[in-house]
Write an enzyme that holds these catalytic residues in place. Structure first.
Site, PDB file in Angstrom:
ATOM      1  N   SER A 120       0.836  -1.201   0.000  1.00 53.88           N
ATOM      2  CA  SER A 120       0.000   0.000   0.000  1.00 53.88           C
ATOM      3  C   SER A 120       0.868   1.247   0.000  1.00 53.88           C
ATOM      4  O   SER A 120       1.946   1.261   0.598  1.00 53.88           O
ATOM      5  CB  SER A 120      -0.898   0.010   1.240  1.00 53.88           C
ATOM      6  N   TYR A 156      -1.943  -0.699  10.084  1.00 56.11           N
ATOM      7  CA  TYR A 156      -1.908  -1.183   8.703  1.00 56.11           C
ATOM      8  C   TYR A 156      -0.740  -0.550   7.937  1.00 56.11           C
ATOM      9  O   TYR A 156      -0.007  -1.236   7.212  1.00 56.11           O
ATOM     10  CB  TYR A 156      -3.231  -0.857   8.017  1.00 56.11           C
TER      11      TYR A 156
END
Length: 316
Positions: free
Chosen positions: A174, A234
């Protein structure tokens, strides 16, 4: 037009280009693979993973779909076979955080196929939606997203089959994990420099960084630790994935021709899947595209140790 509107327009134009590229079949010259080549996609019973598995199988590879839940995995395989006749898809249970599960999967892969050619590390979790930034499940997030990816890379490298075209490892990551992200980066400049410099990058440094974060979560001091501000747990897990991608790619780069393994990571974007509460702005089909492209790109065009989005290299 605002900068945000301009960025949205550029993204939409790029997505249209990618959708068009996906309709262009690979030529015989480009197709280095056949149904004898095996791709393993972790966490592929739904979302991006399922779409990556579908696209790879549609291109003619044998694809092993994996999931922790056996029923969910078998149902996913049935759905793919029902969508299109002739797809070579198999299922095997796999928990990327469980050493015994990984060992059993490796034995099955070796006995069934003799090895594999492509590994897509897609298995991942995220417990925050919208503006939430809870770290309640930080240990699980880091365990699955980072340690699970690392576990699979280490376990599968010995099973990756020699080939003049090279084997492929693709890690789903990401942009939230970029070391030098504009709005979501580490405050510690020295640590940023170390994590972005291949000469300083070691597994011990990456592990120590995520361990420091987890320890601060446990003692309640993480908010003053200088960690990324958005989806902190995350983001940290994906920062570690990106760093490990660069590190292992460099480690494997000295392999001789015929035994090459190309390792890259990519950001699928903000995708309409369960992980985002279906609030994303990209379809799973578009999101999976770069991972499939990295898996299949010709060896003479292949790179290693890079980070991609929308078929373009981006900064770590």
């Amino acid at each position: 037009m605002t900068n945000k509107e301009k960025a949205r327009e550029r993204r939409e134009k790029r997505m249209q280009e990618i959708s068009l590229l996906r309709t262009i079949p690979y030529s015989n010259h480009q197709r280095w693979w056949s149904s004898e080549n095996v791709a393993v996609v972790t966490g592929s019973n739904r979302g991006i993973g399922l779409e990556i598995a579908r696209q790879l199988a549609t291109h003619g590879l044998t694809v092993v779909l994996t999931a922790r839940n056996v029923d969910a995995g078998l149902e996913a395989v049935r759905s793919l076979r029902n969508q299109q006749e002739g797809l070579k898809v198999e299922f095997h249970q796999l928990d990327v955080t469980d050493d015994s599960s990984i060992k059993e999967f490796c034995c099955w892969t070796k006995q069934t196929f003799g090895g594999l050619d492509i590994l897509v590390n897609n298995a991942g979790v995220n417990y925050n939606l919208g503006s939430d930034n809870s770290v309640e499940f930080a240990e699980t997030v880091v365990s699955v997203n980072y340690h699970g990816t690392k576990n699979m890379v280490k376990a599968m490298i010995p099973l990756m089959r020699p080939s003049p075209h090279g084997a492929r490892i693709v890690n789903v990551s990401s942009r939230l994990g970029r070391v030098y992200g504009r709005r979501n980066r580490l405050a510690n400049v020295e640590l940023r420099d170390q994590l972005s410099n291949p000469d300083f990058l070691t597994e011990e440094l990456i592990d120590r960084t995520v361990s420091t974060f987890i320890n601060q979560v446990k003692d309640g001091t993480w908010e003053s630790g200088g960690w990324p501000q958005t989806f902190t747990d995350y983001s940290m897990s994906k920062l570690a994935v990106n760093a490990y991608t660069r590190m292992i790619a460099k480690e494997l780069s000295s392999r001789q021709d015929g035994e090459k393994i190309y390792v890259n990571s990519f950001c699928p974007g903000w995708v309409k899947t369960a992980m985002t509460g279906f609030a994303g702005n990209m379809s799973p089909q578009d999101a999976a595209d770069t991972g499939v492209w990295l898996s299949l790109v010709l060896s003479e065009e292949a790179v290693t140790g890079k980070f991609f989005a929308e078929r373009r290299e981006i900064n770590f």
